[in-house]
Structures are given as structure tokens and as C-alpha cells.
Design a protein around this motif. Structure first.
Motif, short mmCIF file in Angstrom:
data_model
loop_
_atom_site.label_atom_id
_atom_site.label_comp_id
_atom_site.label_asym_id
_atom_site.label_seq_id
_atom_site.Cartn_x
_atom_site.Cartn_y
_atom_site.Cartn_z
N GLN A 87 0.83 -1.20 0.00
CA GLN A 87 0.00 0.00 0.00
C GLN A 87 0.87 1.26 0.00
O GLN A 87 0.54 2.24 -0.65
CB GLN A 87 -0.92 0.02 1.22
CG GLN A 87 -1.99 -1.05 1.22
CD GLN A 87 -2.74 -1.08 2.54
OE1 GLN A 87 -2.18 -0.80 3.60
NE2 GLN A 87 -4.01 -1.44 2.47
N LEU A 88 1.99 1.20 0.73
CA LEU A 88 2.92 2.32 0.75
C LEU A 88 3.49 2.56 -0.64
O LEU A 88 3.52 3.69 -1.13
CB LEU A 88 4.05 2.06 1.75
CG LEU A 88 5.19 3.09 1.76
CD1 LEU A 88 4.69 4.45 2.22
CD2 LEU A 88 6.33 2.61 2.63
N VAL A 89 3.93 1.49 -1.29
CA VAL A 89 4.50 1.61 -2.64
C VAL A 89 3.44 2.17 -3.60
O VAL A 89 3.71 3.08 -4.39
CB VAL A 89 5.04 0.25 -3.13
CG1 VAL A 89 5.43 0.31 -4.60
CG2 VAL A 89 6.23 -0.18 -2.28
N ALA A 90 2.21 1.67 -3.51
CA ALA A 90 1.13 2.15 -4.38
C ALA A 90 0.84 3.63 -4.12
O ALA A 90 0.63 4.40 -5.05
CB ALA A 90 -0.13 1.32 -4.19
N ALA A 91 0.85 4.05 -2.86
CA ALA A 91 0.58 5.45 -2.52
C ALA A 91 1.69 6.36 -3.04
O ALA A 91 1.41 7.44 -3.57
CB ALA A 91 0.43 5.61 -1.01
N LEU A 92 2.94 5.93 -2.92
CA LEU A 92 4.05 6.75 -3.41
C LEU A 92 4.06 6.81 -4.94
O LEU A 92 4.35 7.85 -5.53
CB LEU A 92 5.38 6.22 -2.87
CG LEU A 92 5.57 6.38 -1.35
CD1 LEU A 92 6.84 5.69 -0.89
CD2 LEU A 92 5.58 7.84 -0.95
N THR A 93 3.71 5.71 -5.59
CA THR A 93 3.60 5.70 -7.05
C THR A 93 2.48 6.63 -7.50
O THR A 93 2.64 7.42 -8.44
CB THR A 93 3.35 4.27 -7.56
OG1 THR A 93 4.42 3.43 -7.11
CG2 THR A 93 3.27 4.22 -9.07
#
Length: 165
Positions: A87-93
Motif C-alpha cells: 500500500q505504501l508503494v502504491a501510494a508513493l507511485t
């Protein structure tokens, strides 16, 4: 299993009104006008709202959470509640995409090696990789965002594969 058995905190209507500084009439207007507003649960003929559902609703609206410290007032949330690495990676992307910058431009802004953002955003794939303590602040700095930890009303659920391991 009933909704009340989820080990969540439920707020009576008066506490929900106090939370937002509104009247009961305004609360019911919000509920009618916004189909994303949490539905109340009826317990002994009285209506209660899940504090967890209210927090999720607040996050999607990007408004001020009344439980946050005053130092955060005025800062705009750029994601919903994050409880897992993917979820962190998706939010930063998503943040990079909303800023309209390429992964190569982010590499340059943050001081990361060229192509590193692409590796971070493709975590879990053969060409992807995770981040370490040296890269994490660079990634956040390049996106001009930070991470805020908040108390959740209950512990996030584990994925099935985590539970089976």
C-alpha cells in the motif's frame, strides 16, 4: 458475527456530532447527501457509528481529522490509511503520477541512482527491489511528502498467506 463483534469502538450519535462540531440535523443531512458516509449500526434500538469507518471516511475526504495533533492541521493528506508495504508503494507511485513527474525525474530530484524509482515501484516483481534506510528518506523527499503514524481503532487484518505461514 454481528458488526458489534468486530472489536471496534462505536460512537453514539452525540459523540459523532461532537467529533465534527455539528448538530444532529446536520449529521443526518450528511448521511443523506453523501452515500460514502458510514452507515450506523443499531444496538439496543440506538444508532452508533464505527470509529474505524468514520476515520476511513475522513481520510477519503481529505479533511482534518479532529484526533490529529494541531501541528498537522492544514497539511493535506495524500493517501488513505496505509498498513502494508504494498500500500505504501502504491501510494508513493500514485503521488508521483499526480505530481506529473517521471520515475527518472524523481530519481534526479531525490538523488537516487537512475532507474531506482522504477525498481522501488515494481517491488515484488523480478526487476523490483525493496528500500532500505538510506533510500526511504530520499524517495519521500523527492515526492515532497512524509509519513505520519496514527493509532488505528483495531489491528489491521493479516492476509491469508501470512496467516498460513
Amino acid at each position: 458475527m454481528t458488526a458489534a463483534a468486530k472489536n471496534e469502538k462505536y460512537l453514539p450519535v452525540d459523540e459523532v456530532c461532537d467529533r465534527y462540531g455539528i448538530s444532529r440535523q446536520t449529521l443526518w443531512k450528511w448521511k443523506r447527501a453523501d452515500d460514502t458516509f458510514p452507515e450506523p449500526v443499531i444496538i439496543r434500538k440506538r444508532q452508533y457509528f464505527s470509529e474505524y469507518d468514520l476515520a476511513k471516511w475522513e481520510a477519503t475526504r481529505g479533511g482534518r481529522d479532529p484526533d490529529l495533533d494541531g501541528k498537522l492541521v492544514g497539511l493535506k493528506p495524500v493517501s488513505s490509511v496505509i498498513t502494508e508495504y504494498d500500500q505504501l508503494v502504491a501510494a508513493l507511485t500514485d503521488r508521483r503520477n499526480k505530481l506529473g513527474i517521471s520515475s527518472i525525474e524523481l530519481d534526479a530530484r531525490s538523488g537516487m541512482q537512475e532507474g531506482y524509482t522504477s525498481k522501488l515501484e515494481n517491488f515484488g516483481r523480478p526487476q523490483g527491489r525493496g528500500m532500505g534506510p538510506e533510500i526511504f528518506p530520499l524517495w519521500l523527499g523527492g515526492l515532497k511528502c512524509g509519513i505520519v503514524l496514527v493509532d488505528l481503532p483495531r489491528r489491521p487484518r493479516k492476509k491469508k498467506q501470512d496467516a498460513e505461514a
